[in-house]
Scaffold this motif. Sequence first.
Motif: not given
Length: 335
Positions: A157-168, A189-199
Amino acid sequence: MRAFVITGPGKAEVQDVKPPEARAGEVVVDVARAGVCGTDMEIYSGAMSYLHTGQAQYPMRIGHEWSGTVASVGPGVDEAWLGRRVTGDTMLGCGHCARCTSGRQHVCADRYEIGVRNGWPGALAEQLPVPVKALQVLPDSVDPAAGAMVEPAGNALRAVRGVALPPGGRLLILGPGAIGLLTAQVAAAQGAEVHLLGRSATSLEFAASIGFPRGWTTETLPDLTWDGVIDASNGAALPALAVDLVEPGRRVVFVGLSSSPSLIDSRNLALKDVTAVGVLSASGGFAGTVELFASGEVDPRPLIAATVGLDDVAAVLAGDRSWGAAPKIHVDPRS
């Protein structure tokens, strides 16, 4: 009582130890669930930096992600706490320095960290002593398993707050482990378009199975505008990649830790006018995380592969993944 004790690098055992007594301002909690995380694995292996700086030393009783019920209270603590279901902060500041009095107790120079720093015993035991000021009450809708996920999700949650995305906004999370997936859940849950980078294909397939199909490797990552990048990995090269990928004028958040120096070029930060944010702990994120869990907006329980007993913890710390693809293992100290 029974407790899991790490006695040296790669060495651990379940011991019978003296139960804690609640001192002034403290409670004793009957532990219901405790999570095992990457920090615990580093302590077990001997790689954890505190072991080399003198801020931690063997023997150690680990466990800083937990939930339970208050069993006893110390002098000066309201007896109304008895029987309450709780979780709590890992970071225990001194309470009187300038950092503590300005709301930064989690970076107090003299802090204890439950199960991690300066000898405070952890939650991989039947009981745990905790200062009452560190407690967070759990509502009935947050069961013991979810309760033990509040601490790692508070980091998310703190990480998401810290990145301060614009709406959507479009968010790229580096590392689909427990913290990365919790971050994905909170951001979605806050409406972001989420992508993940993995190995690994396994981790990305698991992410897709819980609702995050936009998973990539460095070879397949699409050329998109990233409104924010959160590094939740332990890869030494990924903090620099986060700065390279993020849209100019936006933010990168570093919540993962590498066991070796992870260097970034400050010129890239300055020339792109990027804000870099570090997240050390869940401090400040507990109440908001409990609200997300209680409302059903975020359900962390699919991230738990299994719940094991104290006798199985050494195998977990050594890297046994036979319990499944989900990234988190929980421990029931009484089983």
